[in-house]
Scaffold this motif. Sequence first.
Motif, PDB file in Angstrom:
ATOM      1  N   MET A   1     -19.346 -18.871  26.015  1.00  0.00           N
ATOM      2  CA  MET A   1     -18.067 -18.264  25.623  1.00  0.00           C
ATOM      3  C   MET A   1     -16.916 -19.002  26.297  1.00  0.00           C
TER       4      MET A   1
ATOM      5  N   TYR B   1     -13.107 -15.266  26.579  1.00  0.00           N
ATOM      6  CA  TYR B   1     -12.287 -15.239  25.361  1.00  0.00           C
ATOM      7  C   TYR B   1     -13.090 -15.745  24.168  1.00  0.00           C
ATOM      8  N   ASP B   2     -13.041 -14.986  23.106  1.00  0.00           N
ATOM      9  CA  ASP B   2     -13.381 -15.478  21.780  1.00  0.00           C
ATOM     10  C   ASP B   2     -12.580 -14.637  20.795  1.00  0.00           C
TER      11      ASP B   2
ATOM     12  N   LEU C   1     -13.748 -10.972  20.200  1.00  0.00           N
ATOM     13  CA  LEU C   1     -13.521 -10.123  21.370  1.00  0.00           C
ATOM     14  C   LEU C   1     -12.050  -9.753  21.476  1.00  0.00           C
ATOM     15  N   PHE C   2     -11.188 -10.740  21.302  1.00  0.00           N
ATOM     16  CA  PHE C   2      -9.755 -10.504  21.433  1.00  0.00           C
ATOM     17  C   PHE C   2      -9.264  -9.515  20.382  1.00  0.00           C
TER      18      PHE C   2
ATOM     19  N   ARG D   1     -10.981  -7.135  18.980  1.00  0.00           N
ATOM     20  CA  ARG D   1     -11.448  -5.792  19.339  1.00  0.00           C
ATOM     21  C   ARG D   1     -10.560  -5.184  20.436  1.00  0.00           C
ATOM     22  N   ILE D   2     -10.218  -5.990  21.424  1.00  0.00           N
ATOM     23  CA  ILE D   2      -9.416  -5.486  22.539  1.00  0.00           C
ATOM     24  C   ILE D   2      -8.006  -5.144  22.080  1.00  0.00           C
TER      25      ILE D   2
ATOM     26  N   GLU E   1     -15.180  -1.896  27.432  1.00  0.00           N
ATOM     27  CA  GLU E   1     -14.947  -3.333  27.264  1.00  0.00           C
ATOM     28  C   GLU E   1     -13.467  -3.664  27.452  1.00  0.00           C
ATOM     29  N   THR E   2     -12.605  -2.888  26.812  1.00  0.00           N
ATOM     30  CA  THR E   2     -11.168  -3.117  26.938  1.00  0.00           C
ATOM     31  C   THR E   2     -10.689  -2.819  28.348  1.00  0.00           C
TER      32      THR E   2
ATOM     33  N   PHE F   1     -11.506  -5.615  30.706  1.00  0.00           N
ATOM     34  CA  PHE F   1     -10.682  -6.794  30.442  1.00  0.00           C
ATOM     35  C   PHE F   1      -9.280  -6.610  31.025  1.00  0.00           C
TER      36      PHE F   1
END
Length: 205
Positions: free
Chosen positions: A1, A106-107, A110-111, A113-114, A176-177, A180
């Motif tokens: 990742m 970072y991908d 993922l970004f 979703r956050i 997850e968020t 982060f």
Amino acid sequence: MNRLVIFAIDIDDVRDIFGADPALAERLRCVVAAHFSGPTPSKRSWFKPMLRRDPDTEVRTDRPLRGDVDALLSGGYIAPDRAQACWQVFTVWLEELSSAHQEVPYDPALFERIEWDLARSGLNSDYSLRRLADRQLGTPLRPLPDQVAGYAKSVHVAETAEALELAMQSTEMTAETRDFIEAILGVLGVSVANGLDVVVIGSVN
């Protein structure tokens, strides 16, 4: 990742790297020497130059060269085939000069979703994470294709930090968020405490 690295640093200090004064240039050269130093070359052989590849003499494409450092510090031309190595050097220098920095995974998926989860938790779109890299750095080193590279002014950073803290109070925010955001709030806090900007740089492989 891939990764993002978030730095608490004044944008003027970033731009001062390009065309650095002698004292700063010497400091940054020492950083490069320490970070990218390799193993001591083996004893030279009379026959090595006759070989197709001599590891002691071939030009390394996987690590920075002295010319890359010279080009960055002088604010000179950076050849496209040396841009990736120059970004490696530049990122190491930002780690040295910043008051704080934090690496996060970072991908794009993922970004997304956050960002969606933050909006669901009440974060105004003016303070989305993307806005922290909304402004161009304004340096001779241009971003690579699809690379994240930008900054946010200190006032916007302070407002974003406050908005993120409020969003973190939501009981609907995913773990997850939350993980982060907690990872980057420390850097944002240093920025706010010292009136610094925030620079965001994507990974260079």
